[in-house]
Design an enzyme around this catalytic site. Structure first.
Site, short mmCIF file in Angstrom:
data_model
loop_
_atom_site.label_atom_id
_atom_site.label_comp_id
_atom_site.label_asym_id
_atom_site.label_seq_id
_atom_site.Cartn_x
_atom_site.Cartn_y
_atom_site.Cartn_z
N ARG A 1 0.82 -1.21 0.00
CA ARG A 1 0.00 0.00 0.00
C ARG A 1 0.86 1.27 0.00
O ARG A 1 0.34 2.37 -0.14
CB ARG A 1 -0.91 0.03 1.23
CG ARG A 1 -1.92 -1.08 1.23
CD ARG A 1 -2.96 -0.88 2.27
NE ARG A 1 -3.75 0.32 2.07
CZ ARG A 1 -4.70 0.46 1.17
NH1 ARG A 1 -5.01 -0.54 0.36
NH2 ARG A 1 -5.37 1.59 1.06
N CYS B 1 -2.90 -6.08 3.02
CA CYS B 1 -3.74 -7.15 3.55
C CYS B 1 -5.21 -6.94 3.21
O CYS B 1 -5.69 -5.81 3.17
CB CYS B 1 -3.56 -7.22 5.06
SG CYS B 1 -1.92 -7.74 5.54
N VAL C 1 -11.56 -0.13 13.58
CA VAL C 1 -10.71 0.52 12.58
C VAL C 1 -10.95 -0.07 11.18
O VAL C 1 -11.10 0.66 10.20
CB VAL C 1 -9.21 0.43 12.97
CG1 VAL C 1 -8.33 1.10 11.91
CG2 VAL C 1 -8.98 1.07 14.33
#
Ligand code: EPZ
Length: 437
Positions: free
Chosen positions: A95, A119, A331
């Site tokens: 990322r 992930c 989150v």
């Protein structure tokens, strides 16, 4: 695909040493792109996320020298554009590329960012990032394989308000604003220790950044930044992972390099569960003091809350606690996929759509299975399991180490995205296993 065959049921005992945090080091490497002179980063771990970022930097002309002891030098004096096809070869592997946008726009006036990896723990959109970049004046074109950015009128300071204190979007603002013309005011910022360490690095490079109260960060743009020399903050996610492994296997692990300050929230929970720790100058000893473990109610949150990356290995220890524990993940909307394999191993974990055990979160009433109830203690049984993602994978490995019998854990190369030399570390802790590549 690599696999470990674990003869579980033995306590992990010994010492492991940490290097710098994955979630800081990779961003510090991107920050080096902003420097007109070379940078030196110390304590860089040998993990695959660092390899991916190194390759991408090298494609843009950064000269990297990386030593076994973790010393990395990055020379960005001659940054240049990379071929789209070469960048694209890294699509889906990390990322971090999204954070190249600001630095590349400053250095080259354009950027191409491949589709992102990371992930699979939720949708993980990049809308905050794109909105931030547009605020600074970037023009974004979506391509079938990624995005292309330009800044025809340069990048200018902006008033930015994040809808959620996103770690990545805060870093995006920092890495873009430091050399944008004028003042930037960011509200709703994430304030994780890794972000504070990135700010320290940028200050060493010549940036002017003040962290105010209530998640507000102000940046005064400067026209030039130089390289830095910096020792990376330790990896508190890895520290928490080994701590949970000590508890789940009734072991005793000294985690060299772990520090109390950045782990206080974790240490409180660890103590409430019944784990013991001793804080030394050079690390923290985590151990199971004997007796029953206690159930807890946890809600993951942004800093200074209980980190989302800490819950997966701890859930394995909670299968050994006497009673019902609750973990409310606030989150990421989809971070309990790893519990399926634990249930296959005899754990009793149920996941729910409701916000259990605390305050309602933004995932409530939205059909996301984001609360888990763990009932214990159970005897974990060996099984054949496949690592799904980084932290979930580590928790599977811990479950296999805690379970009596022989487990085969496949796809373990994913764990090396974030845990340096984890096979050597397992050996050092006396784990009984064989590894095949
Ligand atoms: C960082 O991810 C870490 N990754 C994660 O660690 C960590 O779990 C996370 O921060 C939270 O601490 C790295 O540093 C490389 P976010 P990041 O932006 O920056 C939503 C690990 O295992 N969001 O704070 O990607 C998002 O979907 C990894 O080491 C948007 O909606 O996390 C999530 O629900 C996993 N739009 C929330 O915000 C956006 O544009 C927080 O994400 C960006 C984020």
């Amino acid at each position: 695909m690599s696999q470990i065959t674990v003869h579980g049921g033995k306590p992990l005992i010994g010492r492991v040493d940490l290097k710098g945090a994955k979630n800081l080091v990779t961003k510090a490497m991107v920050a080096a792109l902003l420097g007109e002179t070379p940078s030196v980063l110390k304590d860089v771990p040998h993990i695959s996320d660092v390899e991916v970022v190194s390759r991408l930097l090298e494609l843009h002309g950064v000269i990297i020298d990386f030593h076994e002891d973790g010393l990395m030098s990055l020379d960005s004096s001659n940054v240049g554009s990379a071929r789209m096809v070469d960048i694209d070869a890294h699509a889906g592997s990390s990322r971090i590329p999204i954070l190249f946008c600001g630095p590349l726009l400053h250095r080259l006036g354009e950027a191409f960012i491949p589709d992102l990896g990371g992930c699979h723990i939720g949708d993980r959109p990049i809308d905050f990032h794109l909105e931030v970049l547009r605020n600074f004046g970037a023009v974004i074109e979506k391509l079938p394989t990624g995005i292309r950015l330009s800044a025809p009128n340069g990048l200018h300071g902006a008033k930015v308000a994040l809808p959620y204190p996103s770690v990545g979007a805060t870093e995006q603002v920092l890495l873009t604003s430091v050399r944008a013309e004028g003042i930037t005011e960011l509200s709703g910022a994430a304030i994780e220790p890794e972000i504070m360490d990135l700010i320290a690095i940028l200050q060493k490079m010549g940036a002017i950044i003040s962290v105010d109260t209530d998640r507000v960060i102000r940046i005064e743009g400067v026209s030039r930044l130089d390289g830095y020399t910096h020792r990376a903050l330790f990896d508190r996610n890895e520290a928490a992972s080994w701590a949970a492994a000590a508890l789940a296997t009734k072991g005793d692990i000294f985690v060299g390099g772990a520090k109390q300050q950045e782990m206080m929230t974790f240490l409180n929970v660890f103590r409430k569960v019944g784990g013991a720790f001793e804080i030394e100058d050079d690390g923290i000893r985590f151990f199971h003091p004997g007796g029953d473990l206690q159930p807890v109610v946890i809600e993951t949150d942004v800093h200074p809350g209980f980190m989302t990356d800490w819950q997966q290995p701890l859930v394995v220890a909670l299968t050994q606690a006497k009673g019902l524990s609750i973990v409310h993940e606030t989150v990421y909307e989809n971070r309990f996929g790893f519990t399926e394999a634990l249930n296959q191993m005899g754990a009793q974990i149920q996941i729910y759509r409701e916000c259990l055990g605390g305050n309602p979160c933004r995932f409530g009433q939205r059909n996301f299975y984001h609360s888990a109830v763990i009932s214990g203690p159970v005897e974990l049984k060996a099984a054949d399991i496949r690592v799904p993602d980084l932290r979930g994978g580590f928790s599977h490995m811990v479950a296999a180490l805690a379970a009596k019998g022989v487990s085969n854990v496949s796809n373990v190369q994913l764990i090396s995205r974030g845990y340096e030399h984890f096979i050597d570390k397992l050996e050092a802790l006396g784990a009984d296993f064989t590894y095949s590549d």
